[in-house]
Design a protein around this motif. Structure first.
Motif, short mmCIF file in Angstrom:
data_model
loop_
_atom_site.label_atom_id
_atom_site.label_comp_id
_atom_site.label_asym_id
_atom_site.label_seq_id
_atom_site.Cartn_x
_atom_site.Cartn_y
_atom_site.Cartn_z
N ALA A 83 -19.85 -26.00 9.60
CA ALA A 83 -19.89 -27.30 10.25
C ALA A 83 -18.75 -28.17 9.74
O ALA A 83 -18.14 -27.87 8.71
N PRO A 84 -18.45 -29.27 10.43
CA PRO A 84 -17.39 -30.18 9.97
C PRO A 84 -17.60 -30.71 8.56
O PRO A 84 -16.63 -30.99 7.84
N ASP A 85 -18.87 -30.84 8.13
CA ASP A 85 -19.15 -31.35 6.79
C ASP A 85 -19.14 -30.26 5.72
O ASP A 85 -19.43 -30.53 4.54
N GLY A 86 -18.82 -29.03 6.12
CA GLY A 86 -18.74 -27.94 5.16
C GLY A 86 -19.97 -27.06 5.09
O GLY A 86 -19.95 -26.01 4.45
N GLU A 87 -21.07 -27.49 5.72
CA GLU A 87 -22.29 -26.66 5.71
C GLU A 87 -22.01 -25.33 6.39
O GLU A 87 -21.33 -25.25 7.40
N GLN A 88 -22.57 -24.25 5.84
CA GLN A 88 -22.39 -22.93 6.42
C GLN A 88 -23.73 -22.34 6.82
O GLN A 88 -24.75 -22.60 6.19
N ARG A 89 -23.69 -21.54 7.88
CA ARG A 89 -24.88 -20.81 8.32
C ARG A 89 -24.49 -19.36 8.58
O ARG A 89 -23.36 -19.07 8.99
N ILE A 90 -25.43 -18.47 8.35
CA ILE A 90 -25.24 -17.06 8.66
C ILE A 90 -26.14 -16.72 9.84
O ILE A 90 -27.37 -16.83 9.75
N LEU A 91 -25.52 -16.32 10.94
CA LEU A 91 -26.27 -16.00 12.15
C LEU A 91 -26.41 -14.49 12.27
O LEU A 91 -25.42 -13.76 12.30
N GLU A 92 -27.66 -14.02 12.30
CA GLU A 92 -27.94 -12.60 12.48
C GLU A 92 -27.89 -12.28 13.97
O GLU A 92 -28.70 -12.81 14.75
N VAL A 93 -26.92 -11.47 14.38
CA VAL A 93 -26.70 -11.22 15.81
C VAL A 93 -26.48 -9.75 16.09
O VAL A 93 -26.15 -8.97 15.19
N ASP A 94 -26.65 -9.40 17.36
CA ASP A 94 -26.36 -8.04 17.82
C ASP A 94 -24.96 -7.91 18.38
O ASP A 94 -24.42 -6.80 18.45
N ALA A 95 -24.37 -9.04 18.77
CA ALA A 95 -23.00 -9.02 19.31
C ALA A 95 -22.41 -10.42 19.22
O ALA A 95 -23.13 -11.42 19.21
N ILE A 96 -21.08 -10.45 19.18
CA ILE A 96 -20.34 -11.72 19.14
C ILE A 96 -19.32 -11.68 20.28
O ILE A 96 -18.42 -10.84 20.29
N PHE A 97 -19.48 -12.58 21.23
CA PHE A 97 -18.54 -12.69 22.34
C PHE A 97 -17.57 -13.83 22.07
O PHE A 97 -17.98 -14.94 21.71
N VAL A 98 -16.30 -13.56 22.22
CA VAL A 98 -15.26 -14.55 21.95
C VAL A 98 -14.58 -14.89 23.27
O VAL A 98 -13.99 -14.03 23.92
N GLU A 99 -14.68 -16.15 23.66
CA GLU A 99 -14.09 -16.62 24.92
C GLU A 99 -13.23 -17.85 24.63
O GLU A 99 -13.58 -18.98 24.97
N LEU A 100 -12.10 -17.62 23.99
CA LEU A 100 -11.18 -18.70 23.63
C LEU A 100 -10.02 -18.82 24.61
O LEU A 100 -9.10 -19.60 24.39
N GLY A 101 -10.08 -18.04 25.68
CA GLY A 101 -9.05 -18.12 26.71
C GLY A 101 -8.22 -16.85 26.81
O GLY A 101 -8.34 -15.94 25.98
N LEU A 102 -7.40 -16.80 27.85
CA LEU A 102 -6.50 -15.68 28.08
C LEU A 102 -5.05 -16.17 28.02
O LEU A 102 -4.74 -17.27 28.47
N LYS A 103 -4.19 -15.33 27.49
CA LYS A 103 -2.76 -15.64 27.45
C LYS A 103 -2.04 -14.69 28.39
O LYS A 103 -1.83 -13.52 28.06
N PRO A 104 -1.64 -15.17 29.58
CA PRO A 104 -0.97 -14.28 30.54
C PRO A 104 0.45 -13.95 30.10
O PRO A 104 1.14 -14.78 29.51
N HIS A 105 0.88 -12.74 30.41
CA HIS A 105 2.24 -12.31 30.06
C HIS A 105 3.18 -12.64 31.24
O HIS A 105 3.62 -11.74 31.97
N SER A 106 3.45 -13.91 31.38
CA SER A 106 4.28 -14.38 32.49
C SER A 106 5.64 -14.89 32.04
O SER A 106 6.35 -15.54 32.81
N GLU A 107 6.02 -14.58 30.81
CA GLU A 107 7.27 -15.11 30.24
C GLU A 107 8.49 -14.75 31.09
O GLU A 107 9.44 -15.53 31.19
#
Length: 299
Positions: free
Chosen positions: A214-238
């Motif tokens: 958390a922003p105040d430094g508190e930490q939590r451990i989440l017991e999960v079966d999967a972690i999905f990351v959806e931070l966006g896509l970077k297209p190769h359009s250079e």
């Protein structure tokens, strides 16, 4: 001079190359590799592979066909791409200069990765970057999703229908105030951790825990079966930035015929503003683009 140069060897590019050859176009595919990220496969504990409809077998067939046809592929990176008065010029990393009447850009896009300890170690073994592809494998499971973008919100909406418990780690406020965002926050089995940040991923042979802070430094451990990351896509359009119309996320804008703002330049797959992150859809987009290139050249 080629009829068609295809830049990119993922599902859209491979399919377009096969269709172009079958249409008797003088075409060549240029890419450092064949198959792209489509050849990667999620490993799910206790799940049978038939549950994933991913088009990988079709891609393997197309790849084998292009590998067999030496004249149809150049395994190099394109370093320069420009348009002259009536054709295109493509330069590869070895300095090879090729000309074509039409070009298909199928360079794809990469997911923005989660840069915390353990994320790379458990990639495709509990850590996934495509909710739309793998969500159906986690019915009645406990999962986490990292992200607050529109893409993340779509993932939350899909997961919320099937999982038992959903931890939503939203590093920013993002799309939380949209109608879907508010509805997801109100769901009893969805726990929103706004402004929390992932710290680490831990597990054994599969990812089992996500550590968040958390922003105040508190930490939590989440017991999960999967972690999905959806931070966006970077297209190769250079290669086309500055002379082809792109959207605000630098994706190539195309019409229903896969045409870009430049005559003779087509685009397909996740590099476009219509990404689906689905191999089968990319296959279809590649086939459609190749057929439209053929029609364009015949005119």
């Amino acid at each position: 001079m080629y009829d068609l140069i295809i830049i990119g060897g993922g599902p859209a590019g491979l399919t377009a190359a096969v269709y172009g050859i079958r249409k008797r176009l003088n075409c060549v595919l240029i890419s450092p590799d064949l198959g792209g990220k489509a050849m990667a496969r999620m490993h799910v504990e206790g799940a049978d592979t038939y549950q994933v409809i991913d088009g990988a077998e079709q891609i393997r067939r197309f790849r084998s066909e292009i590998e067999y046809l030496d004249f149809a592929r150049i395994l190099e990176k394109v370093v320069r791409f420009e348009k002259t008065d009536d054709h295109f010029v493509v330069t590869t990393s070895s300095g090879c200069r090729l000309e074509a009447r039409a070009v298909l850009l199928a360079t794809g896009a990469d997911a923005v990765r989660l840069h915390v300890p353990g994320a790379d170690q458990f990639f495709l073994r509990g850590v996934a970057y495509s909710t739309v592809s793998y969500a159906p494998l986690y019915i009645d499971k406990t999962v986490a999703l990292v992200g607050a973008s529109e893409m993340a919100l779509r993932g939350i909406g899909e997961l919320a229908q099937i999982v038992k418990q959903l931890y939503w780690i939203a590093p920013t406020h993002g799309q939380l105030d949209t109608p879907l965002g508010r509805r997801m926050q109100a769901a009893e089995h969805v726990t929103l951790l706004e402004n929390w940040e992932p710290v680490a991923v831990a597990g054994d042979t599969f990812a089992r825990r996500l550590v968040v802070k958390a922003p105040d430094g508190e930490q939590r451990i989440l017991e999960v079966d999967a972690i999905f990351v959806e931070l966006g896509l970077k297209p190769h359009s250079e290669l086309v930035q500055g002379w082809v119309e792109l959207d605000h996320e630098h994706r190539v804008i195309v019409n229903c015929e896969a045409e870009t703002s430049v005559a003779g330049l087509f685009a397909a797959g996740d590099v476009t503003h219509l990404p689906a992150e689905q191999v089968l859809i990319a296959i279809g987009e590649g086939a459609k683009a190749a057929l439209n290139v053929y029609e364009y050249l015949m005119k």
